[in-house]
Each structure stands twice: as structure tokens, then as C-alpha cells.
Scaffold this active site. Structure first.
Site, PDB file in Angstrom:
ATOM      1  N   GLU B  60     -40.805  28.577  -5.920  1.00  0.00           N
ATOM      2  CA  GLU B  60     -41.475  28.275  -7.194  1.00  0.00           C
ATOM      3  C   GLU B  60     -42.953  28.621  -7.184  1.00  0.00           C
ATOM      4  OE1 GLU B  60     -39.220  26.295  -5.829  1.00  0.00           O
ATOM      5  OE2 GLU B  60     -37.635  26.214  -7.353  1.00  0.00           O
ATOM      6  N   HIS B 129     -34.053  14.696 -10.188  1.00  0.00           N
ATOM      7  CA  HIS B 129     -33.749  15.648 -11.266  1.00  0.00           C
ATOM      8  C   HIS B 129     -34.021  15.030 -12.636  1.00  0.00           C
ATOM      9  CE1 HIS B 129     -31.682  18.095  -8.224  1.00  0.00           C
ATOM     10  NE2 HIS B 129     -31.736  19.074  -9.106  1.00  0.00           N
TER      11      HIS B 129
END
Ligand SMILES: Cc1ncc(C[n+]2csc(CCOP(=O)(O)OP(=O)(O)O)c2C)c(N)n1
Ligand SMILES: [Mg+2]
Lengths: 350, 329
Positions: B60, B129
């Protein structure tokens, strides 16, 4: 570990020719490196006088790295990016030393209009894409610039200069991996000065020869004596040629040493005087100077005259400009945060 | 006006901008061959090829930095981060580079990137999440933060974000990709600043953004039907810069305010809006403004606990009724 000067030439690495540069080029390079040294030492003084604030990282001792590599590239055309030890890379790319000094003084006439400081010199018109303070930050930025070059079909390459300790950041691994899979025209130059601040490389890094780490990403790599500008140049010619011909990334390690502390607040307590003395014997400016003198291409008097002329120019042109330049206006504090008058902020054409 | 889903609107914006400018690219994990986790780039790999629709490794910070570097030389990357939970790993490049480079270069360089990422709590995805990160990014000078509550905004905000010179973070929502709504047939650029009155009313202002706009609208229905209270719903699709004038104008009409956010209260969107209410609407207010926020916990897996952690329309109704003591049936 052995911290004394010298570098290992691995089996299979080509013996580098040192006769690639003309005498005129060598004399110019000598002058540029001497200028760089005098510039940095003058920054030191200005810092002590409190004319320069913040963190100041000097390049003294490492001059052959930036000069040798960029001599083999096309400064002002190729894109260059680096960390916080950035003054000399910017100047070699074409930045006006007066603007660099004015930036250190925090002046409106500085390269970054006094908003950046020593660690954030930018000169985009000469394609010097900046100095960045986060160790490892420029690795992906350089790969991204290379992606842009590739999309636009340009001849340029992207060159990233960083230190040895930066190679322990995740961005090193992420960027080398992506540069390889996307075959990007980027040259990574590692200026291995054996230390990350006060931590010697063998205490932080499992693999001491940095060029070997590129093999993990199947990227060709080389290593050269970073104190000998001709050796750096010769290695960089091969590296640049590889990247510019569309063969993808290349990694070049240069064995070097910084004379001053990591920044101005560092007393070098972590290394021995012996070690420092040994490295001073391999001074990049002296090596080239002596070589030119031995070849009867230069006299000591000529060298001294060159030095006086440089000192005079730095004092009466560069420092004077910085001293006499105006500060940024406080009313402009919030300028440059966001784009001014961008039509899409208000929904485009309407 | 066509009806389309949120993901279809995002996909349409991608397609139009990719067609408009050959230097627009999209990058992210599984966005190409696989078509995108939420289909936002479906079919674009086939249409624009691997040089422009880039499947990235799971790196990322690295690929965000590559997008930023590319933007330095004229490329306009739309970076998808699969979930905001993973955007934490890219905060270095987003915050240290993209947001600051214009300033620290004295205006010489800008990073005109778009980062899109779904935030929010979906269904039992667990603590790692279910993050909501908008409050992190809205506190960063040099970064624009927008968050669409419907397909029209999702389409128009992405279009404007791609064209804008500033780095823009678009906070989407895992639960909203299948939301249907009207999107103009003609090309449309939504402003990146301001707010929208999603439902007019005179008695109280409900300030929401992204999914909480829907809770506010449901609450407004209930309040009108069951309590005779006419709530105005203000959609704060731009979180940074925040529409101070829009907030002031609405509260000047209603004299009461409730801020509704999906995230935890501390140092959040609600806290920032409360500061605006305090600084700019103090004398317009008839009652202390309220916040409706998530519980300050890592989001639990258990369904009942998860439900209890996140606010809903009933919580909004209860908060509003607290401002109308007489009507607290
Ligand atoms: C992300 C990050 N961590 C730590 C620091 C503090 N720091 C600044 S320079 C430095 C050492 C870097 O050494 P190296 O990469 O070898 O470069 P050199 O200074 O030797 O040129 C450290 C730890 C930083 N600036 N950024
Ligand atoms: Mg080092």
C-alpha cells in the site's frame, strides 16, 4: 567489521576504465566538487551564526557520488530525487546556489520560497524533484516518476539517491519489486557512508554489501569506490546506459564516508578518530586534484587560485544574495496549501 | 436521468476520465484482471490495458508513493485502496508526501492523485476490517477529503477529484456499493467543497455524511410521522475543507443541531462540527447540540455487539427528542 576505506570488487564485475573523461571535464568536475565542499562548509558557519535553522545535513566527503553519477546522466533533463542531504544534488542538477543558500536562510527567494528549508530543496524547472525527510520516502516516488516517463514515451530516466540505512525501510523492497515487474526506467544510487546517524551498518543491516540486496528483486547492480569520481563516473555510465536503453531498473552502490556529523547536532562519538583520519586520506577532491597534478594538467597554484575564486564567489555572491533577500510575507502563511482557483473545486466549467 | 448503483457510478466516472485523458490511470490490488473487489473498475483492464489499469502487489505505501511520483510528471492516478483499514499503511506517503509537497516546494510541485477507499463497518468483518478513517485524513492540511452518500455524488466527486490539482481522498463505504440512485445522463462534475440539503426542514438540523446521511433521512421520516418534528438533513459530502457557511446557514434556520457519524466520537467529524457550531452558531442555538457516534471500541465480531457499537436511525431520533423535552412521548 572493517570500516576503513576501500570496496570489494566482486568476481564478474567489470574492471572500470578511468580514462573516460577528458582533462577539461576532469578540471570542471574538480571545480564543482571543490565548490560543493566550500558551499557546505560555509553552511556550517552560517548555522553556527544561527543564520540557518533546523536540521542541516552536510555532504562533505561524499562529493564524488552525486558528481560522478550525474556527470554520466543528463542533469536538468533526467529527473533526480533524494533525501535530506540534498543541497549538492540540487546544484549539480542546475539549481542556482544562491537560491539554495537563500532557502537555507528561509528567504522568499529560496528554491522553495523559504517554505522547505535544508531538507526540502526543490527545483522542478531543473527536474530536481526534491529532498525528502522521511528515510526511504523517495524510493517509490522515483519509481512513480519513472512510470510517468514510460507512459509519456520520454528519453529521460529517474534517478534516486539515498543512504545505506534507508535500504532497511519497507519502501525499498516495495519499490524495487514494482520497478522490476513494471520494467521502470529508474536508477537507484545508494551512497553507503557506513552509518545511519550513529548506528554503524553492521549493527543495523544483515547484508553489508548493499548492491547484493538488489538481487532479491532480480535487478542488476554494481558497486564502485565512491571517493573516486572517475570510478563513480565509469560505473554510472554503465548504469545509466542500462536504464536509458529500456532494460528496467539498476542499482548502484557507492562506498563513501561523510566527514561531518550526521547533522549539526551530532558529535560523531560513535566512531574513532583513526577511522576518520583514514577516510580523510581518501578525500575525493584530493584524489582528483593529485591525479591532475601528476598528469601535469594542473598546478598547485592553479588549484589554490581556483579555491580563492570559489570562496570569493560564495561569500560575495551566494551568501550576500541570501543575506540581502527578503523574508516571506507572513500574510502568505496559508499560500501553497491547496491549489488556488481550481475550477473543479466548484464543479468545473459552470 | 438513469438509475444506477453506486459502484456503477464510480465505474462510469473512471471510464469517462480514462477516455478523456490518456494520462489518467487506475491502480490498486485486484482492480485489473479481477475487475475490482467492488467492481468499480470492472471491464476497464480489457478496455485500457495493463499499462493504465494496474494490478499492484500488496504494497500500500509503495504503490501509493508510485502514484504520487507519477503525478509529479503529469500522470493522474486513481488509486484504489481495497479497504481503509489498509490505508493506514499508506498514511506515510499520503500525509508526508502528497499533502505536503505543494507547500514545502513553495508551490512548484503538486500531487494530483485520487485515493478511493471504502471505509465503515460492514457485516461482522471484525476489528481489522471495520475502521473508519475519515477523521484521520480530514485533519491533514493539503489534502481534500470527500465522501459520497449516493451514486450521483460518487460519480461527480470522482470526476472532479481526477481533474483537480490537489490530492483528494474519497471515502466510500463497503455497504453502499449496491445503493441505487439517479445520476445525470450528461457529464457532471460535483463540487469538492460545500454541502447539500438532502431534506429541508425547519425544526432541527441533522448533519450527516456518507452512510449516516441515510440514517438521518430515516430519522427525519420517523420524526415527521411520529413526532411532528421537521428535521433538515445536511449532507456534508466534503469533510475537508468543511462547509462552515452551509452549517451556519442551516442552523440559523432551525436553531437546533445533531451531528451523526459512524465513527467513534473522540477527535472526530462530529467533534469538528461541534467546534463549528460553538464558534459560529452559538447564539443561533436554542439547545446544546448533540453528537450521535459509534461506541469507542474496536469493532466486535459478534452480530449483536457490532450492532450496538454502530449508531442507527433510532439513536438519531432519540437524540433529537432529547432536544424537544415536551415531545418526549
Ligand atoms: C522514517 C524516518 N525514520 C527515522 C528518521 C531519522 N533519521 C534521519 S536520517 C537517519 C539515518 C539515515 O541514514 P542513511 O539512509 O544511511 O543516510 P545518511 O544520513 O547516512 O546519508 C535517520 C534514522 C527519519 N528521518 N525518517
Ligand atoms: Mg548512511
Amino acid at each position: 567489521m572493517n570500516v576503513m576505506p576501500g570496496y570489494v570488487r566482486e568476481e564478474g564485475m567489470s574492471e572500470q576504465s578511468t580514462s573516460l573523461l577528458s582533462v577539461t571535464d576532469k578540471k570542471r568536475l574538480l571545480r564543482e566538487m571543490l565548490y560543493a565542499r566550500r558551499f557546505e562548509e560555509r553552511c556550517y558557519e552560517a548555522y553556527v551564526e544561527r543564520k540557518i535553522g533546523g536540521f542541516l545535513h552536510l555532504y562533505s566527503g561524499q562529493e564524488a557520488c552525486a558528481h560522478g553519477v550525474l556527470e554520466a546522466a543528463r542533469p536538468g533533463f533526467d529527473y533526480v530525487i533524494t533525501g535530506y542531504r540534498d543541497h549538492i544534488h540540487a546544484i549539480k542538477c542546475g539549481a542556482d546556489p544562491r537560491e539554495v543558500m537563500a532557502e537555507l536562510y528561509g528567504k522568499e527567494t529560496g528554491s522553495s520560497r523559504g517554505r522547505g528549508g535544508s531538507m526540502h530543496i526543490f527545483d522542478v524547472k531543473h527536474r530536481f524533484m526534491g529532498g525528502y525527510a522521511l528515510v526511504g520516502g523517495p524510493f517509490p516516488l522515483a519509481a512513480g516518476i519513472a512510470k510517468g516517463i514510460k507512459m509519456k514515451g520520454g528519453e529521460e530516466i529517474s534517478i534516486c539517491f539515498l543512504g545505506d540505512a534507508a535500504n532497511n525501510q519497507g519502501t525499498f523492497h516495495e519499490s524495487l519489486n514494482m520497478a522490476k515487474i513494471w520494467n521502470l526506467p529508474v536508477l537507484y544510487v545508494c551512497e553507503n557512508n557506513l552509518y545511519g546517524i550513529g548506528t554503524r551498518i553492521d549493527r543495523s543491516t544483515a547484508v553489508l554489501e548493499q548492491y547484493k540486496r538488489a538481487a532479491a528483486y532480480d535487478i542488476p547492480a554494481g558497486q564502485a569506490d565512491g571517493q573516486d569520481v572517475e570510478a563513480v563516473y565509469a560505473a554510472a555510465v554503465q548504469a545509466v546506459e542500462h536504464v536509458r536503453s529500456g532494460n528496467g531498473p539498476y542499482f548502484l552502490e557507492l562506498k563513501t564516508y561523510r566527514y561531518r556529523g550526521h547533522s549539526m547536532s551530532d558529535s560523531n562519538a560513535y566512531r574513532s578518530k583513526d577511522e576518520e583520519r583514514e577516510w580523510l586520506k581518501r578525500d575525493p577532491i584530493q584524489i582528483l586534484r593529485n591525479r591532475l597534478i601528476d598528469a601535469n594538467a594542473l598546478t598547485l597554484d592553479e588549484f589554490k587560485a581556483m579555491d580563492r575564486e570559489i570562496l570569493d564567489q560564495i561569500e560575495n555572491d551566494v551568501v550576500k544574495f541570501a543575506e540581502e533577500s527578503p523574508e516571506p510575507a507572513v500574510e502568505d502563511l496559508e499560500k501553497y496549501v491547496l491549489a488556488e482557483n481550481d475550477p473543479y473545486v466548484h464543479g468545473g466549467r459552470q | 436521468m438513469a438509475q444506477m448503483m453506486y459502484w456503477e457510478a464510480i465505474r462510469r466516472a473512471h471510464d469517462e476520465e480514462l477516455a478523456h485523458d490518456p494520462l489518467v490511470i487506475a491502480m490498486g490490488e485486484d482492480i485489473g484482471v479481477a475487475g475490482g473487489t467492488y467492481k468499480a473498475t470492472q471491464g476497464l483492464y480489457e478496455k485500457y490495458g495493463p499499462e493504465r489499469i494496474i494490478d499492484t502487489p500488496i504494497s500500500e505505501n509503495g504503490y501509493t508513493g508510485i502514484g504520487i511520483g507519477a503525478s509529479f510528471v503529469g500522470v493522474k492516478p486513481i488509486i484504489e485502496i481495497m479497504s481503509v483499514n489498509f490505508a493506514w499503511l499508506a498514511t506515510d506517503q499520503i500525509v508526508n508526501t502528497a499533502a505536503k509537497v505543494r507547500y514545502m516546494s513553495g508551490g512548484q510541485l503538486t500531487a494530483p492523485i485520487v485515493i478511493r477507499s471504502p471505509g465503515g463497518t460492514a457485516h461482522q468483518l471484525g476489528a481489522q476490517h471495520s475502521a473508519r478513517m475519515e477523521k484521520v485524513f480530514m485533519g491533514i492540511a493539503g489534502l481534500r477529503v470527500v465522501t459520497p452518500s449516493n451514486p450521483r455524488q460518487a460519480y461527480g466527486l470522482l470526476k472532479s477529484a481526477v481533474r483537480c490539482e490537489d490530492p483528494v481522498f474519497i471515502n466510500e463505504h463497503e455497504l453502499m456499493y449496491n445503493l441505487k440512485g439517479e445520476v445525470p445522463d450528461e457529464e457532471y462534475f460535483h463540487p469538492l467543497e460545500g454541502s447539500e440539503v438532502a431534506r429541508p426542514g425547519r425544526d432541527v438540523t441533522l448533519l450527516g455524511y456518507n452512510i449516516s446521511v441515510h440514517w438521518c433521512l430515516q430519522a427525519a421520516e420517523i420524526l415527521a410521522r411520529e413526532h411532528g418534528i421537521e428535521a433538515e438533513v445536511l449532507d456534508l459530502y466534503a469533510l475537508s475543507p468543511l462547509d462552515r457557511a452551509g452549517i451556519r446557514a442551516s442552523v440559523a434556520r432551525t436553531h437546533k443541531a445533531v451531528v451523526v457519524e459512524e465513527a467513534e466520537a473522540p477527535v472526530g467529524v462530529g467533534a469538528e462540527v461541534m467546534a463549528v457550531l460553538n464558534e459560529e452558531c452559538f447564539f443561533d442555538l436554542d439547545a446544546p447540540p448533540r453528537r450521535v457516534s459509534a461506541a469507542n471500541v474496536p469493532i466486535p465480531y459478534n452480530h449483536a455487539l457490532e450492532k450496538a457499537a454502530i449508531p442507527n436511525a433510532r439513536d438519531v431520533v432519540a437524540a433529537v427528542l432529547g432536544l424537544f423535552p415536551g415531545r418526549n412521548n
